[in-house]
Design a protein around this motif. Structure first.
Motif, PDB file in Angstrom:
ATOM      1  N   SER A  24       0.833  -1.208   0.000  1.00  0.00           N
ATOM      2  CA  SER A  24       0.000   0.000   0.000  1.00  0.00           C
ATOM      3  C   SER A  24       0.870   1.262   0.000  1.00  0.00           C
ATOM      4  N   GLN A  25       0.383   2.287  -0.657  1.00  0.00           N
ATOM      5  CA  GLN A  25       1.155   3.527  -0.624  1.00  0.00           C
ATOM      6  C   GLN A  25       0.841   4.303   0.651  1.00  0.00           C
ATOM      7  N   VAL A  26       1.903   4.684   1.351  1.00  0.00           N
ATOM      8  CA  VAL A  26       1.741   5.415   2.602  1.00  0.00           C
ATOM      9  C   VAL A  26       1.842   6.908   2.311  1.00  0.00           C
ATOM     10  N   THR A  27       0.929   7.673   2.864  1.00  0.00           N
ATOM     11  CA  THR A  27       0.985   9.126   2.656  1.00  0.00           C
ATOM     12  C   THR A  27       0.937   9.860   3.985  1.00  0.00           C
ATOM     13  N   ARG A  28       1.400  11.069   3.949  1.00  0.00           N
ATOM     14  CA  ARG A  28       1.368  11.909   5.147  1.00  0.00           C
ATOM     15  C   ARG A  28       0.178  12.847   5.082  1.00  0.00           C
ATOM     16  N   ASN A  29      -0.578  12.876   6.140  1.00  0.00           N
ATOM     17  CA  ASN A  29      -1.611  13.902   6.301  1.00  0.00           C
ATOM     18  C   ASN A  29      -1.299  14.616   7.607  1.00  0.00           C
ATOM     19  N   GLY A  30      -1.003  15.897   7.511  1.00  0.00           N
ATOM     20  CA  GLY A  30      -0.650  16.618   8.725  1.00  0.00           C
ATOM     21  C   GLY A  30       0.553  15.973   9.376  1.00  0.00           C
ATOM     22  N   ARG A  31       0.434  15.622  10.624  1.00  0.00           N
ATOM     23  CA  ARG A  31       1.574  15.048  11.350  1.00  0.00           C
ATOM     24  C   ARG A  31       1.493  13.531  11.480  1.00  0.00           C
ATOM     25  N   TYR A  32       0.634  12.896  10.652  1.00  0.00           N
ATOM     26  CA  TYR A  32       0.482  11.443  10.742  1.00  0.00           C
ATOM     27  C   TYR A  32       0.648  10.780   9.381  1.00  0.00           C
ATOM     28  N   VAL A 264       5.028  18.201  11.807  1.00  0.00           N
ATOM     29  CA  VAL A 264       5.118  17.100  10.836  1.00  0.00           C
ATOM     30  C   VAL A 264       5.277  15.776  11.586  1.00  0.00           C
ATOM     31  N   VAL A 265       5.385  14.686  10.829  1.00  0.00           N
ATOM     32  CA  VAL A 265       5.458  13.366  11.457  1.00  0.00           C
ATOM     33  C   VAL A 265       6.759  13.220  12.256  1.00  0.00           C
ATOM     34  N   ALA A 266       6.656  12.631  13.436  1.00  0.00           N
ATOM     35  CA  ALA A 266       7.855  12.371  14.243  1.00  0.00           C
ATOM     36  C   ALA A 266       7.901  10.892  14.621  1.00  0.00           C
ATOM     37  N   TYR A 267       9.099  10.343  14.655  1.00  0.00           N
ATOM     38  CA  TYR A 267       9.262   8.953  15.088  1.00  0.00           C
ATOM     39  C   TYR A 267      10.681   8.786  15.623  1.00  0.00           C
ATOM     40  N   PHE A 268      10.954   7.628  16.180  1.00  0.00           N
ATOM     41  CA  PHE A 268      12.304   7.347  16.650  1.00  0.00           C
ATOM     42  C   PHE A 268      13.080   6.662  15.518  1.00  0.00           C
ATOM     43  N   ASP A 351      -9.234  11.760   7.845  1.00  0.00           N
ATOM     44  CA  ASP A 351     -10.002  12.984   7.593  1.00  0.00           C
ATOM     45  C   ASP A 351      -9.818  14.029   8.681  1.00  0.00           C
ATOM     46  N   SER A 352      -9.559  13.549   9.898  1.00  0.00           N
ATOM     47  CA  SER A 352      -9.437  14.538  10.972  1.00  0.00           C
ATOM     48  C   SER A 352      -7.971  14.873  11.294  1.00  0.00           C
ATOM     49  N   ALA A 353      -7.053  14.366  10.457  1.00  0.00           N
ATOM     50  CA  ALA A 353      -5.634  14.615  10.743  1.00  0.00           C
ATOM     51  C   ALA A 353      -5.265  16.088  10.586  1.00  0.00           C
ATOM     52  N   GLY A 354      -5.981  16.777   9.725  1.00  0.00           N
ATOM     53  CA  GLY A 354      -5.700  18.209   9.555  1.00  0.00           C
ATOM     54  C   GLY A 354      -4.497  18.452   8.675  1.00  0.00           C
ATOM     55  N   ALA A 355      -4.382  19.661   8.193  1.00  0.00           N
ATOM     56  CA  ALA A 355      -3.255  20.020   7.337  1.00  0.00           C
ATOM     57  C   ALA A 355      -2.096  20.475   8.212  1.00  0.00           C
TER      58      ALA A 355
END
Ligand SMILES: *[C@@H]1O[C@H](CO)[C@@H](O)[C@H](O)[C@H]1NC(C)=O
Ligand SMILES: *[C@@H]1O[C@H](CO)[C@@H](O)[C@H](O)[C@H]1NC(C)=O
Ligand SMILES: *[C@@H]1O[C@H](CO)[C@@H](O)[C@H](O)[C@H]1NC(C)=O
Ligand SMILES: *[C@@H]1O[C@H](CO)[C@@H](O)[C@H](O)[C@H]1NC(C)=O
Ligand SMILES: CC(=O)N[C@H]1CO[C@H](CO)[C@@H](O)[C@@H]1O
Length: 562
Positions: A24-32, A264-268, A351-355
């Motif tokens: 599956s293609q993974v996309t970023r929405n907001g910080r997720y 934006v997205v954060a991870y370890f 939908d609720s991730a926000g820009a």
């Protein structure tokens, strides 16, 4: 080190025999991050780079690597390891160094069929990374990054490209503008190819205000117009704070509240403290729980392959000397136990991730000395034009010239300093946001520029272009001086644009830009460099000023002009 358990004889055959579903293609929405079906995507990953290649921990306890083995160009090894990666239930591997001239088809498709994404670091050891001690964002690095992207863009399982790993340290914060420029140019390139691969950075851990400044800087908009164009998509923190039998409150609570409002997205991008063995991997229960899932999107456990530092052994498997079998450890089992058990919340919904918003940048300070003025996009055509126009050109007698470029830059700038000239046009200063006109060209072109300046200052005396046999007079040079050549070729020294690789895919100027040495006469790059961010790619330190150059020349002056 935990005792090793007997190898399991897993056959990879079953995995590859029947047609797998496309990943599956993974996309970023907001910080997720989200899967194509809209469910939340978490990085459940492991570092995957073979032994022989030294990788830094948070304290830089590892030695500096000099070479690497591309883990994605060895089909037998990938296929040997994939069943173990699946056993761990990882969905992402991080590869620290890949070689764009090798074939990655088999590994990448086997990983894709196994549902495993990749995070690819674009930098390389030694002359393939921004040099912390004399940083520049130069054509040779841009070329390397884009070539790697071209090679990997055909695969469906590249989640992100790292534009750097631990390049910015608390006492080299002025490296940050060069990393941000790399993110900007890589992002523009991906957009121009309609690729939505994420642009990422992996940050060394450090004091609170340091890590916050770096994170904010890399995801900000220096123009204050809420533009994403210079922002990373994915911020990785190499974090080893959870040691032994710790707790969310004991290790991650402060960090998590610090990133509560991150944009934006954060991870370890690395985790797995070894200082209080055995590693229990209980941090995974916290990372993938609602205590942290609003802020973090997963982790990369360090490391699949053996990786030893003064703190201990990070590896989770041992490979037999003939490369045919894998022995897992209890460490592996514990990670597996936690990775397979976690069940992170599937929220917020896509939908609720926000820009995302892109705030203005943190201001430069004593502790964070990074200008909001970024270096320009390296311009292959302009730099090539410049090289051809210069009247004295670096023409090394050997193809193994990477080690002498730095030394020769020092020498030529020192000589220039003694003659009343300078190397200011070559310099780049991320603290003041001042970038010389030639600062984003390859180190070899910078060297030709310095040689030409010296040659011109000496009224085109042929001996002043000799540099002990490394310089050649370009009698066809149309320009009256190095500066005039720069003026005719570099029409806008601050230009930012969507880069394209030159035809033929390789860097112009006949040099693949392997300047080396740390530019201050040392030749050593012993500045605590780690795997990725290290390096010997050079620049002289042209902004040092004439006085410093003269001192350098006394120490290191091999060449004397009669
Ligand atoms: C990449 O692989 C080629 C072919 O084996 C080799 O010649 C080259 O040195 C490698 N490049 C790096 C940076 O390791
Ligand atoms: C930078 O910091 C590291 C440790 O954090 C230290 O080893 C190194 O010497 C410092 N470099 C300078 C130039 O202060
Ligand atoms: C290239 O030059 C460096 C520095 O002089 C040396 O250490 C290295 O062994 C040389 N490599 C080759 C392949 O000759
Ligand atoms: C080129 O420069 C290097 C470094 O200063 C020096 O060792 C070498 O002798 C010079 N000449 C040639 C032909 O390589
Ligand atoms: C130390 C190191 O990695 N040097 C490399 C710099 O680039 C040249 C040309 O691509 C390589 O041949 C060197 O191995």
């Amino acid at each position: 080190m935990p005792p090793l358990r007997a190898a399991r004889l897993l056959t990879a055959l079953a995995l590859f025999s029947c047609g797998a579903q496309a990943i599956s293609q993974v996309t970023r929405n907001g910080r997720y991050l989200y899967n194509a079906d809209g469910s939340r995507f978490y990085i459940k990953g492991i570092a995957y780079q073979p032994q022989g290649f030294v990788i830094a921990s948070d304290d830089n306890a590892f030695g500096e690597p000099t070479g690497f083995e591309d883990p994605l160009a060895q089909p037998d090894a990938c296929k040997r390891d994939i069943p173990f990666l699946q056993e761990l239930s990882v969905n992402v591997i991080r590869a620290y160094s890949v070689n764009s001239s090798l074939n990655h088809d088999e590994c990448m498709s086997a990983l894709s069929n196994a549902g495993i994404y990749t995070i690819i670091d674009l930098s390389l050891p030694m002359n393939g990374s921004v040099d912390r001690s004399a940083p520049s964002w130069s054509g040779n690095l841009l070329d390397q990054y884009l070539e790697t992207i071209d090679v990997f863009s055909k695969y469906d399982n590249v989640l992100a490209y790292n534009v750097g790993n631990e390049a910015i340290t608390s006492n080299t914060t002025s490296v940050a503008p060069f990393i941000k420029a790399a993110a900007r140019d890589v992002k523009a390139y991906l957009n121009s190819k309609s690729l939505s691969t994420l642009v990422a950075y992996a940050q060394i851990d450090g004091a609170e205000n340091f890590r916050e400044n770096v994170a904010d800087y890399l995801s900000c908009d220096p123009t204050g117009q809420n533009s994403p164009s210079t922002a990373i998509d994915l911020f990785g923190l190499n974090n080893y704070e959870w040691c032994g039998d710790s707790t969310f409150e004991g290790s991650y609570a402060g960090l998590t509240s610090q990133f509560a409002d991150y944009n934006v997205v954060a991870y370890f991008s690395e985790c797995g403290c070894v200082s209080q063995p055995p590693r229990l991997w209980t941090e995974m229960d916290a990372i993938f729980s609602s205590q942290m899932s609003d802020v973090w999107s997963g982790s990369i456990a360090f490391s699949y392959f053996p990786a030893e530092s003064v703190d201990g052994q990070y590896g989770m498997v041992t490979i037999s000397s003939d490369g045919s079998t894998v022995q897992t450890s209890e460490d592996f089992d514990r990670l597996k136990q936690h990775y397979t058990a976690v069940s992170p919340p599937n929220s917020p919904s896509k939908d609720s991730a926000g820009a995302s918003s892109y705030p203005s940048c943190p201001s430069s300070s004593d502790t964070f000395a990074a200008s909001s003025t970024l270096p320009p996009t390296p311009d292959f055509a302009a730099c090539s034009c410049l090289e051809n126009a210069l009247s004295c050109q670096f023409r090394p007698a050997t193809s193994n010239y990477s080690a002498i470029v730095g030394e020769l830059l020092d020498e030529s700038c020192s000589l220039l300093g003694q003659s009343g000239g300078n190397c200011d046009e070559l310099g780049a200063n991320g603290q003041t946001g001042t970038y010389g006109r030639v600062s984003s060209c390859d180190p070899t072109i910078k060297l030709s520029y310095a040689m030409t300046s010296y040659y011109e200052l000496n009224n085109r005396d042929a001996q002043a272009c000799s540099f002990a046999g490394n310089g050649t007079v370009n009698s066809g040079s149309p320009a009256s001086s190095a500066s005039a050549a720069a003026s005719s070729c570099i029409t806008n020294a601050a230009a930012v644009f969507t880069p394209t690789l030159p035809a033929g895919g390789s860097n112009p100027g006949g040099s693949s830009g392997n300047g080396n040495g740390n530019g201050n006469g040392g030749g050593s790059s012993g500045n605590g460099d780690d795997t990725e961010s290290n390096s010997a790619l050079v620049d002289a330190k042209p902004l040092l000023g004439v006085a410093a150059m003269i001192i350098t020349s006394v120490v290191g002056g091999i060449l004397t002009v009669v």
